[in-house]
Design an enzyme around this catalytic site. Structure first.
Site, mmCIF file in Angstrom:
data_model
loop_
_atom_site.group_PDB
_atom_site.id
_atom_site.type_symbol
_atom_site.label_atom_id
_atom_site.label_comp_id
_atom_site.label_asym_id
_atom_site.label_seq_id
_atom_site.Cartn_x
_atom_site.Cartn_y
_atom_site.Cartn_z
ATOM 1 N N ILE A 117 0.823 -1.203 0.000
ATOM 2 C CA ILE A 117 0.000 0.000 0.000
ATOM 3 C C ILE A 117 0.860 1.257 0.000
ATOM 4 O O ILE A 117 0.542 2.253 -0.671
ATOM 5 C CB ILE A 117 -0.947 -0.046 1.216
ATOM 6 N N ASP A 118 1.970 1.227 0.726
ATOM 7 C CA ASP A 118 2.851 2.390 0.816
ATOM 8 C C ASP A 118 3.471 2.710 -0.537
ATOM 9 O O ASP A 118 3.468 3.861 -0.985
ATOM 10 C CB ASP A 118 3.945 2.100 1.853
ATOM 11 N N ASP A 119 4.032 1.695 -1.197
ATOM 12 C CA ASP A 119 4.600 1.920 -2.519
ATOM 13 C C ASP A 119 3.549 2.435 -3.483
ATOM 14 O O ASP A 119 3.824 3.333 -4.290
ATOM 15 C CB ASP A 119 5.203 0.618 -3.059
ATOM 16 N N HIS B 32 0.725 8.584 4.019
ATOM 17 C CA HIS B 32 1.028 8.614 2.588
ATOM 18 C C HIS B 32 -0.226 8.381 1.749
ATOM 19 O O HIS B 32 -0.406 9.011 0.695
ATOM 20 C CB HIS B 32 2.089 7.566 2.261
#
Length: 669
Positions: free
Chosen positions: A404-406, A480
């Site tokens: 999810i972060d990427d 993010h």
């Protein structure tokens, strides 16, 4: 789709300015001097980064962790019978170079000696031929004995030793392969574990069932407090406690190992093997990380797969690609590789530093990132079977486990690029946004890989004595995602608002946010404040002001910010540590988003970055500022020292990369 106030699709790419253009600034000579120094630093840093882009469009810095990677690589080769002299000598050269003066090895630069790491490093050097009575080895073994010897090491270390008879399998926690049959609703099913733990545990169930022992090339009596009684008995925890209950459950599992029905066990082992093989990536690795790969190779080899079998051959070749050969001949093993993460962060840094959105380097980076978007289901779809794929992974090849972060950061990077194929770009962004929205947990926040991976039981297992084994939501990832959604015109979407509410509730009393994937409160705060402001919170909001006050209170005398890994364990280390370029970048990104551009803290931070930049345009940073598992496993991302300072300096000179557009977009759907 999202919509802007003028009705166009998505949020427009920011308009890059020249390196000499800035928003309204303080006109004092001191401020002008700081601005000029920042501009010069940007120019050098931009040239440095552009020169290091791969021809295919990606960036990748070294990912440095600790010597257990190198030690376990040698132990794996010893177990498989493929250890060669050249590899051994190169690995030993690296391991020796990381030893501290007291004879120990740490898990991060400047950190204290760590028992399991020191044991594994010591055994690897024994394999390389270092004599146990050599001064550097004698110091290490004495320190190990003083800390209780092998008996006090973590489970993973003792598993490696059990492979050679240096430890008894009976003295390890049991991990039955029948776990593979636990239904998804049942506690301790494999999907209750975080994806990194799940990928490691499944092959280890096979190893635990087979209990192999290879001939030991030497004894390790010197690593026991009493070689005649290497594992002295310890009292169990109280029956009424969770620890006590799971300790007794482990004893039951040991009993089951002796009476397990052979047909059931064989079927479970075969099912686990199929699970492993189905998840091997196209490059031969598993999950793009070292632990699942090495244990999968061992497990399949125990089931009769020879080293020339395509599955094992590809697996071993993938591990070889994790090797970084240094100029002095030393060989360092990366635990993982980070090209997608590094590329999206580099793209953001360059765009925010003034590189035009249609610059060939940014277009090439966008092309590469778009080709890396994952279009098939993975393990995440076990709990989200109807969600359409569309995320990005961290590594070159890891289609089973996009994160999810990427995905959030890739979308933020793509939104900065003026790509000639706008339809292709928008389609990739739309799919990424939709996938991230679908991965929101019940509490309104986002984790790294899974949805609602919060079971309390996996952490209770005696086996799980190292690192995180579940994947609960975190403030940095949620920040993010919220920032991405705000830029996409979804600030007022109910899902975004739930994320914001969760972030506000998670703020510490001192004004900071905990950093799960970066060190630590500086990272968490640097991730959340820009997100909250992008989503429409005024810079006068109490949460923003508390964050600003905390960041100013922990600024170092040299103008930078730094935070040691010990902040994960000790209260008085919060926000404390030697200044680093990456952490200074995080702090400045938060302060700049909070409207503090003209503050003394920002001026001092920018000056610190300008004055500590190296002649070739980057920054030196031996300190570890990345987090794998808080305290237990730390990372030095070698590109962090460059992309985050450049991003901060760019925002200082050029202002908000989206020119306030995040606040101008309307509710998306």
């Amino acid at each position: 789709m999202t919509a802007t106030t003028d009705g166009s699709s998505g949020a427009p790419a920011p308009q890059a300015t020249s390196a000499t253009t800035a928003p309204t600034t303080d006109t004092t000579p001191q401020a002008a001097g700081t601005h000029g120094a920042a501009g010069r630093a940007i120019h050098r840093a931009t040239d440095f980064l552009l020169a290091r882009q791969d021809a295919q469009g990606w960036w990748k810095g070294d990912l440095e962790t600790n010597v257990t990677m190198d030690a376990e690589d040698l132990l794996l080769r010893q177990f498989l019978g493929i250890r060669d002299q050249a590899t051994t000598e190169a690995s030993a050269l690296f391991i020796r170079g990381e030893q501290r003066e007291d004879g120990t090895w740490a898990t991060f630069y400047g950190g204290p000696g760590e028992l399991s790491t020191t044991i594994e490093a010591y055994v690897a050097l024994r394999l390389a031929g270092d004599a146990p009575d050599s001064p550097h080895m004698a110091r290490a073994s004495a320190w190990i004995r003083e800390r209780g010897g092998i008996a006090e090491a973590r489970v993973f270390t003792r598993i490696w030793l059990a492979l050679f008879g240096w430890w008894k399998w009976d003295d390890l926690p049991e991990l039955p392969p029948e776990l593979i049959y636990f239904p998804k609703w049942m506690p301790l099913n494999i999907y209750d574990f975080g994806c990194w733990a799940r990928q490691t545990i499944v092959p280890l169930t096979i190893v635990s069932a087979k209990r192999p022992v290879r001939p030991a090339p030497f004894p390790l009596d010197e690593l026991h407090t009493d070689a005649r009684n290497p594992n002295p008995a310890k009292p169990l925890a109280a029956v009424a406690s969770w620890d006590g209950a799971f300790q007794r459950l482990d004893k039951v599992m040991h009993g089951y190992h002796k009476v397990a029905l052979k047909p059931l066990r064989k079927a479970a082992i075969n099912s686990a093997a199929r699970w492993i093989i189905e998840r091997q990536e196209n490059d031969g690795c598993w999950g793009g990380i070292q632990p699942p790969a090495v244990y999968s190779v061992i497990a399949l080899h125990l089931l009769g797969y020879d080293l020339q079998h395509p599955v094992l051959k590809a697996g071993l070749e993938s591990l070889d690609r994790f090797a970084v050969w240094r100029e002095d001949g030393a060989r360092m093993i990366e635990a993982c590789q980070s090209p997608v993460w590094d590329t999206c962060l580099a793209t953001i840094a360059l765009a925010d530093a003034g590189v035009p959105g249609d610059h060939p380097a940014l277009v090439k980076a966008a092309d590469w990132m778009i080709t890396e978007q994952i279009d098939r289901p993975g393990d995440w779809s076990v709990r989200k079977p109807r969600l359409e794929p569309g995320g990005w992974a961290f590594e070159f090849h890891n289609d089973n486990y996009p994160d999810i972060d990427d995905t959030a950061e890739v979308v933020l990077a793509l939104r900065r690029v003026r790509h000639p194929d706008k339809v292709r770009l928008e389609k990739a962004i739309e799919r990424g946004v939709r996938w991230n929205l679908g991965m929101q947990s019940k509490n309104g926040a986002w984790a790294a890989f899974d949805v609602d991976n919060t079971s309390p039981f996996p952490n209770r297992l005696p086996f799980c004595d190292f690192g995180e084994v579940i994947d609960p939501p975190s403030a940095d990832v949620t920040g993010h995602v919220v920032e991405m959604l705000a830029i996409e015109g979804m600030s007022h979407d109910p899902r975004t608002r739930r994320g914001i509410e969760w972030l506000l509730a998670e703020q510490e009393a001192n004004g900071a946010w905990f950093g799960r994937w970066g060190v630590n409160y500086v990272y968490g705060t640097g991730s959340v404040v820009p997100a909250l402001v992008a989503a429409g919170l005024p810079t006068s909001h109490p949460a923003v002001r508390r964050a600003v006050d905390w960041l100013e209170s922990v600024q170092n005398e040299d103008g930078g910010w730094g935070e040691d890994l010990r902040s994960y364990r000790y209260e008085d280390w919060k926000g404390q540590g030697a200044s680093t370029a990456s952490q200074t970048g995080w702090a400045l990104m938060a302060l700049l988003s909070a409207g503090e551009r003209e503050s003394k803290a920002v001026e001092r931070g920018v000056t610190y970055l300008a004055e500590t930049q190296t002649e070739d345009g980057t920054w030196d940073e031996p300190y570890f500022t990345g987090t794998g598992f808080p305290w237990d496993f730390s990372i030095n991302y070698h590109l962090y020292r460059h992309v985050f300072p450049l991003t901060a300096l760019g925002r200082y000179v050029h202002g908000d990369p989206f020119g306030g557009q995040a606040g101008a977009v309307t509710k998306g759907s």
